[in-house]
Structures are given as structure tokens and as C-alpha cells.
Design an enzyme around this catalytic site. Structure first.
Site, PDB file in Angstrom:
ATOM      1  N   ARG A  21      -2.815   6.113 -12.867  1.00  0.00           N
ATOM      2  CA  ARG A  21      -3.091   6.791 -11.585  1.00  0.00           C
ATOM      3  C   ARG A  21      -4.515   6.484 -11.121  1.00  0.00           C
ATOM      4  O   ARG A  21      -4.779   6.365  -9.931  1.00  0.00           O
ATOM      5  CB  ARG A  21      -2.874   8.310 -11.676  1.00  0.00           C
ATOM      6  CG  ARG A  21      -3.332   9.029 -10.387  1.00  0.00           C
ATOM      7  CD  ARG A  21      -2.801  10.434 -10.192  1.00  0.00           C
ATOM      8  NE  ARG A  21      -2.794  11.236 -11.384  1.00  0.00           N
ATOM      9  CZ  ARG A  21      -3.878  11.743 -11.975  1.00  0.00           C
ATOM     10  NH1 ARG A  21      -5.083  11.521 -11.480  1.00  0.00           N
ATOM     11  NH2 ARG A  21      -3.767  12.459 -13.071  1.00  0.00           N
ATOM     12  N   TYR A  70       2.586   5.466  15.985  1.00  0.00           N
ATOM     13  CA  TYR A  70       3.710   5.537  15.059  1.00  0.00           C
ATOM     14  C   TYR A  70       4.183   7.001  14.968  1.00  0.00           C
ATOM     15  O   TYR A  70       3.369   7.911  14.769  1.00  0.00           O
ATOM     16  CB  TYR A  70       3.251   5.019  13.693  1.00  0.00           C
ATOM     17  CG  TYR A  70       4.331   5.056  12.663  1.00  0.00           C
ATOM     18  CD1 TYR A  70       5.399   4.168  12.734  1.00  0.00           C
ATOM     19  CD2 TYR A  70       4.314   5.984  11.642  1.00  0.00           C
ATOM     20  CE1 TYR A  70       6.412   4.214  11.800  1.00  0.00           C
ATOM     21  CE2 TYR A  70       5.322   6.030  10.696  1.00  0.00           C
ATOM     22  CZ  TYR A  70       6.372   5.143  10.783  1.00  0.00           C
ATOM     23  OH  TYR A  70       7.373   5.195   9.855  1.00  0.00           O
ATOM     24  N   ASP A 117      -5.194   1.541  12.900  1.00  0.00           N
ATOM     25  CA  ASP A 117      -3.965   1.154  12.205  1.00  0.00           C
ATOM     26  C   ASP A 117      -3.646  -0.273  12.647  1.00  0.00           C
ATOM     27  O   ASP A 117      -3.309  -0.518  13.803  1.00  0.00           O
ATOM     28  CB  ASP A 117      -2.836   2.133  12.574  1.00  0.00           C
ATOM     29  CG  ASP A 117      -1.540   1.833  11.831  1.00  0.00           C
ATOM     30  OD1 ASP A 117      -1.311   0.675  11.443  1.00  0.00           O
ATOM     31  OD2 ASP A 117      -0.746   2.772  11.653  1.00  0.00           O
ATOM     32  N   LYS A 176       5.372  -3.370   5.904  1.00  0.00           N
ATOM     33  CA  LYS A 176       5.719  -4.211   7.052  1.00  0.00           C
ATOM     34  C   LYS A 176       5.314  -5.666   6.800  1.00  0.00           C
ATOM     35  O   LYS A 176       5.836  -6.279   5.898  1.00  0.00           O
ATOM     36  CB  LYS A 176       5.073  -3.624   8.311  1.00  0.00           C
ATOM     37  CG  LYS A 176       5.232  -2.090   8.446  1.00  0.00           C
ATOM     38  CD  LYS A 176       6.668  -1.641   8.611  1.00  0.00           C
ATOM     39  CE  LYS A 176       6.876  -0.134   8.473  1.00  0.00           C
ATOM     40  NZ  LYS A 176       6.056   0.712   9.329  1.00  0.00           N
TER      41      LYS A 176
HETATM   42  C1  PLP Z   1       5.541   2.005   9.315  1.00  0.00           C
HETATM   43  C2  PLP Z   1       4.264   2.392   9.899  1.00  0.00           C
HETATM   44  C3  PLP Z   1       3.474   3.402   9.340  1.00  0.00           C
HETATM   45  C4  PLP Z   1       3.935   4.211   8.144  1.00  0.00           C
HETATM   46  O1  PLP Z   1       4.107   3.411   7.018  1.00  0.00           O
HETATM   47  P1  PLP Z   1       5.177   3.694   5.853  1.00  0.00           P
HETATM   48  O2  PLP Z   1       4.926   2.582   4.899  1.00  0.00           O
HETATM   49  O3  PLP Z   1       6.541   3.642   6.477  1.00  0.00           O
HETATM   50  O4  PLP Z   1       4.895   5.039   5.287  1.00  0.00           O
HETATM   51  C5  PLP Z   1       2.254   3.682   9.913  1.00  0.00           C
HETATM   52  N1  PLP Z   1       1.820   3.018  11.004  1.00  0.00           N
HETATM   53  C6  PLP Z   1       2.557   2.042  11.576  1.00  0.00           C
HETATM   54  C7  PLP Z   1       2.034   1.341  12.790  1.00  0.00           C
HETATM   55  C8  PLP Z   1       3.799   1.694  11.056  1.00  0.00           C
HETATM   56  O5  PLP Z   1       4.526   0.739  11.637  1.00  0.00           O
END
Ligand code: PLP
Length: 382
Positions: free
Chosen positions: A50, A102, A174, A199
Site C-alpha cells: 500500500r 466528467y 484533467d 482511457k
Molecule cells: C473516465 C474519466 C474519469 C474517471 O476515471 P475512472 O478511471 O473511470 O474512475 C475522470 N475524468 C475523465 C475526463 C474521464 O474520462
């Protein structure tokens, strides 16, 4: 560190100490919970997974290298990373954010952050005057997505950074939609860069991961403390999957982006389609700002059909393209934001943002572009 992004995608920052032990070309998965102490008061640097693990540390260094960050921390999901980021704030703090975000982040703000005493003001962050007007003496950060999800609005990173740094605010970006291959917000003054590693970084629709990248070692240390203390760390195997995915990030992004540019252009010629939202199109309002701060417009496109029935028909009839949430992987996915990614956003807010029942979002993958266009053609006509 390597100057060229393609080399950084494959190698991250080479760590000769590990390579020298076994000469393994693919970094090993250290699938262990704990590490033996050498003797009292002496550690290998790894004590308990962890807190730290070599495979996770390796993927963190790799992501930091791609973002030009001082440090990166890996989390079990993108949302775990966003939640950890909000642990930097205290009750009474105010945060200004993009209104088009998001959906999971909006849900976090409404259900968790507010309960914890934070106040959040969503504004159109492509409008700098609106951002400035929303600032209060309690404001501690500006949180943005550019391009935003799903409307592909572009915020000016340099201008946002100037506004934040004049006032001692953190700029949090982000960067999931463009990936570090196409955009490095830290170079434009961001303090923290967030990724959903699920992603483009992992890139194969096969794992869930998240990252927080810090511009300074001090911020990195604060985030490492939150990561190991709250505990939503990325497991060794998932760290390895992201690491493997990133080796091909450059070639995937190039091909997906070139496919997307062709699909976006083609969509603009379709009578069934009334709007195409893609910052690579010359008439997109954020086109010039995106071209200045990013190395491309990526492979995410939103578009609007002329009727609701047509939007539903497309979702029912796509064959090659999969009707599924998520984005950024090898397979092309089509999403219905109003019901899939943004159902928890109040209807009036969705309407205001343009997330209505005629809006579709497409993540363009690695298939041959003519097959993708053929699939959309038959789905629109079927
Ligand atoms: C998918 C996504 C998230 C969240 O990510 P997870 O891995 O699904 O928890 C946050 N911001 C954006 C722009 C995303 O596309």
C-alpha cells in the site's frame, strides 16, 4: 529524460538499477503484499505494497516522465485520483470548476465534496471573465477539463494559470481526453494534472486506473501521503497493464487522431447531423487556443443528430462501433452522455450545457477509418 515523446512513451525514464538485476526487458510485476526487512532499521526501500511497490513506482515514474511532472501517484481509478486530490482542501474552501465535466466528478462534488464542507462553483471555463467573476476570497483552486467532457469546450491553459498564480490558487487540469502525448498542462502552468489511466494511457479497455501528477516535489509529497494513507492505490498487475499500454501511446494517439479527424470532417457533411464538436475542425470556437496549447485535437468527437429517434437509431444499429461507456481504447465506442455518463447531472443543467437526448459521443479507435465511416453510414440510415 528523453526529449522525444515517442521515446518517452516506450521507455519512461530508464531505471538502470532494476534493468541491471535481471535484464528483463518488460518490467516485472512485483505481486507481493509485503517485503522482508533487511535487518532492524534497514529497508530495501519497500516495506508494504500500500505504501510502495516497485511495479507501481515504475508506472508512476513513467507517467511523470510523459507529463513533465516532478512526481506522479497511481490510484485504483481515475475517480480515486480525483477524490484524493480533493483531500488537499479543507471545510470552507471554495473551488471553481468547468461546468462541463466528467459526470462522475460532478457526482463527487454534489454528493461527497459538499458534505465535506467544500463549495464548488461551476462556470464556463472557456470564458475567462466568467472564471474571474466566480473567484471569492475562499477560492483555493480552479479545476478544468480541456477539451471538456462531452462538449469539447477549450479552456486557455496559460490564461487560467496566470489568473491562478496571481492569486495563489492551484490550477488542476484533467488531461484524460488528450493524454500526455498531445498536451502537457504543467508546461502551461498547471499545478496538478489528473488522468483516468483507464482511457488512453492503458489504452485497451482492459483495466481501471488513475493518476495525479504534480508540478513540484512538495505537492507530490502531499499527494503521496494521501495515496498511501487513504489507500486507493493501483495494484501491481494493473500498474503493469498501464505500463504496457503506454509503450504504444504515441502510435495509438497518432492513428486514432487521424481517424477522428476524418470521421469528424465526414460527420459535418451528413444531413442527419446538425452539430459536430471537435476542436480539430477550423470553425470550432476553441480551435486556435487548442492548437496553441496542444499537439492535436485527439480522438474524441461529440455530435448531435437532427432528431432523438435518429440518436437512438444510431445506438441500436452500430455494429463495428460498440455502444458502451468509456473512451480512449483500441476499440471505437459510442456513448449516450445524457443517460450514460451524465445521468446524475440535474436535467436543467444538462439542458444548459447541451447534453440533451440528441447528443452522441464517439471515441474513435484503431479500426480502419473507412470501416468506421461505413458503420456510421449504415447506422444513420438503417
Ligand atoms: C473516465 C474519466 C474519469 C474517471 O476515471 P475512472 O478511471 O473511470 O474512475 C475522470 N475524468 C475523465 C475526463 C474521464 O474520462
Amino acid at each position: 529524460m528523453f526529449d522525444h515523446m515517442d521515446t518517452r512513451c516506450v521507455h519512461g525514464q530508464l531505471d538502470p538499477s532494476f534493468a541491471e538485476q535481471t535484464k528483463a526487458v518488460s518490467f516485472p510485476i512485483y505481486q507481493t503484499a509485503t517485503f522482508a526487512h533487511v535487518r532492524l532499521g534497514e529497508s530495501t526501500g519497500f516495506d508494504y505494497t500500500r505504501e510502495s511497490n516497485p511495479t507501481r513506482e515504475h508506472v508512476e515514474e513513467h507517467v511523470a516522465a510523459l507529463e513533465g511532472a516532478a512526481a506522479a501517484s497511481a490510484f485504483s481509478s481515475g475517480m480515486a485520483a480525483v477524490s484524493a486530490c480533493f483531500e488537499l482542501f479543507a471545510p470552507g474552501d471554495h473551488i471553481v470548476c468547468s461546468e462541463d465535466l466528467y459526470g462522475g466528478v460532478i457526482r463527487l462534488f454534489d454528493n461527497i465534496s459538499k458534505k465535506n464542507g467544500l463549495t464548488i462553483s461551476p462556470v464556463d471555463t472557456s470564458d475567462l471573465g466568467a472564471v474571474e467573476a466566480a473567484l471569492t476570497p475562499a477560492t483555493k483552486a480552479l479545476y478544468i477539463e480541456t477539451p471538456s467532457n462531452p462538449m469539447m469546450n477549450i479552456a486557455d491553459l496559460d490564461a487560467c494559470a496566470a489568473l491562478c498564480h496571481d492569486r495563489g490558487l492551484l490550477l488542476i487540469v484533467d488531461n484524460t481526453f488528450l493524454s500526455p502525448y498531445l498536451q502537457n498542462p504543467i508546461d502551461h502552468g498547471a499545478d496538478i494534472v489528473i488522468h483516468s489511466g483507464s482511457k488512453f494511457l492503458a489504452g485497451h479497455n482492459d483495466t481501471i486506473a488513475g493518476f495525479l501528477c504534480s508540478a513540484t516535489p512538495e505537492l507530490g509529497a502531499k499527494i503521496t501521503l494521501i495515496n498511501k494513507t487513504t489507500g486507493a492505490i493501483l495494484a501491481p498487475f494493473d500498474s503493469w497493464l498501464v505500463m504496457r499500454g503506454m509503450k504504444t501511446l504515441a502510435v495509438r494517439m497518432e492513428r486514432q487522431q487521424s481517424n477522428a479527424a476524418q470521421v469528424a470532417q465526414w460527420l459535418t457533411t451528413r444531413p442527419e447531423v446538425t452539430n459536430v464538436y471537435y476542436a480539430g475542425l477550423p470553425d470550432h470556437p476553441g480551435h486556435d487556443i487548442n492548437a496553441r496549447q496542444a499537439r492535436g485535437a485527439g480522438s474524441m468527437i461529440s455530435f448531435r443528430t437532427s432528431t432523438v429517434e435518429l440518436a437512438h437509431r444510431v445506438l441500436d444499429n452500430v455494429r463495428l462501433i460498440t455502444f458502451a461507456e468509456s473512451l480512449g481504447g483500441t476499440e471505437s465506442l459510442i456513448t449516450y452522455p445524457a443517460l450514460q455518463t451524465h445521468p446524475d447531472v440535474p436535467p436543467a443543467v444538462r439542458e444548459h450545457l447541451g447534453i440533451t437526448d440528441t447528443l452522441l459521443r464517439l471515441s474513435v479507435g484503431l479500426e480502419d477509418v473507412s470501416d468506421l465511416i461505413a458503420d456510421l453510414t449504415q447506422a444513420l440510415r438503417a
